[in-house]
Scaffold this active site. Sequence first.
Site, short mmCIF file in Angstrom:
data_model
loop_
_atom_site.label_atom_id
_atom_site.label_comp_id
_atom_site.label_asym_id
_atom_site.label_seq_id
_atom_site.Cartn_x
_atom_site.Cartn_y
_atom_site.Cartn_z
N GLY A 198 -6.52 6.84 1.12
CA GLY A 198 -6.04 6.81 -0.27
C GLY A 198 -4.62 6.29 -0.45
CD GLU B 104 -9.97 8.26 9.90
OE1 GLU B 104 -8.95 7.89 9.33
OE2 GLU B 104 -11.12 7.97 9.51
CB SER C 156 -4.98 14.22 3.69
OG SER C 156 -6.26 14.39 3.12
N GLY D 77 -9.67 12.55 2.69
CA GLY D 77 -9.78 12.55 1.23
C GLY D 77 -9.70 13.94 0.61
CD GLU E 56 -15.13 7.49 3.84
OE1 GLU E 56 -14.99 6.26 3.69
OE2 GLU E 56 -14.21 8.31 3.64
CG HIS F 180 -14.51 5.62 8.25
ND1 HIS F 180 -14.97 6.58 7.37
CD2 HIS F 180 -13.15 5.66 8.18
CE1 HIS F 180 -13.92 7.17 6.81
NE2 HIS F 180 -12.82 6.63 7.28
CG ASN G 172 -10.59 2.56 5.63
OD1 ASN G 172 -11.07 1.62 5.00
ND2 ASN G 172 -11.32 3.58 6.05
CD1 TRP G 173 -6.23 -0.62 1.25
CD2 TRP G 173 -6.89 -2.56 0.36
NE1 TRP G 173 -5.12 -1.36 0.97
CE2 TRP G 173 -5.48 -2.56 0.42
CE3 TRP G 173 -7.52 -3.68 -0.17
CZ2 TRP G 173 -4.71 -3.62 -0.03
CZ3 TRP G 173 -6.76 -4.76 -0.61
CH2 TRP G 173 -5.37 -4.72 -0.54
CE LYS G 174 -11.41 6.13 3.40
NZ LYS G 174 -11.55 7.58 3.37
P1 13P Z 1 -7.54 9.58 3.40
O1 13P Z 1 -6.20 9.12 3.89
O2 13P Z 1 -7.81 9.16 1.98
O3 13P Z 1 -7.75 11.04 3.65
O4 13P Z 1 -8.64 8.79 4.26
C1 13P Z 1 -8.55 8.77 5.64
C2 13P Z 1 -9.53 7.80 6.16
O5 13P Z 1 -10.73 7.99 6.06
C3 13P Z 1 -9.00 6.56 6.77
O6 13P Z 1 -10.01 5.88 7.43
#
Ligand code: 13P
Length: 250
Positions: free
Chosen positions: A234, A166, A212, A172, A96, A94, A9-11
């Site tokens: 990430g 998650e 993470s 993150g 976020e 998600h 997931n590149w966000k």
């Molecule tokens: P990280 O791997 O950066 O913790 O993010 C996880 C995430 O939100 C994947 O959707």
Amino acid sequence: MREKIIAGNWKMNKLPNETIAFFEEIIPFISNSKNEIVICVPYTDLFYALLSVQGTKIKIGAQNMHWEEKGAYTGEISPQMLKAIGVEYVIIGHSERRKHFSETDENVNKKIKAAHNVGLIPILCIGETLEDNEAGKTKEILINQIKLDLKDLTNDQIESTIIAYEPIWAIGTGKTATKEYANKTIKWIREELANIYGKESADKVIIQYGGSIKPENSKELFEMPDIDGGLVGGASLKAEEFAKIVNYDK
Ligand code: 13P
């Protein structure tokens, strides 16, 4: 045996030129992996990503969508639009989006159904906050999310929904859940799916862990019996790191 699906997931990261460079770098390293590989990129990178992975086994996903087919929804993208250009997966709900864009369980449920209606595979994200976790409410929160987000799905639809567990405190933060904790929690999720949809369907659902994930911890997580791969944030931005995660079994 369920397959392992490893998704990135590149966000909100990477411009088109960076997208092309990423795929050029990673494709030689992951093209013979036996795991399913999905990379979920920003809308503006979809076209470049789809062209870059032509002829490879890598699948491309989006990170959100509206539930309606079309209409007066300025700034939104429909499931049909994603499907039409060759997108195969879409992340829904998600944390976020729930936090920053007021995504509700009701809307998540509409999006999951809309994705299935056009043949997109939804990756539903669920997870508890640190506060809920410390208050011992994880199971209750997850059961509630499952009930609301997956309400009224058919057995066929549930079997082709991916769930990404998650924990919000692990996203993150560098604080990965232990493999035992992630496995136990994913088992709870599968038990609840079995309560609603029956064991046969529940056993077919791919349930990933996310939060993470790094090359250093991916192997121990993905080797757990109930963890069917991961959703990587990430570490999916760097071709070298993501390739190591995909190749955890080599
Ligand atoms: P990280 O791997 O950066 O913790 O993010 C996880 C995430 O939100 C994947 O959707």
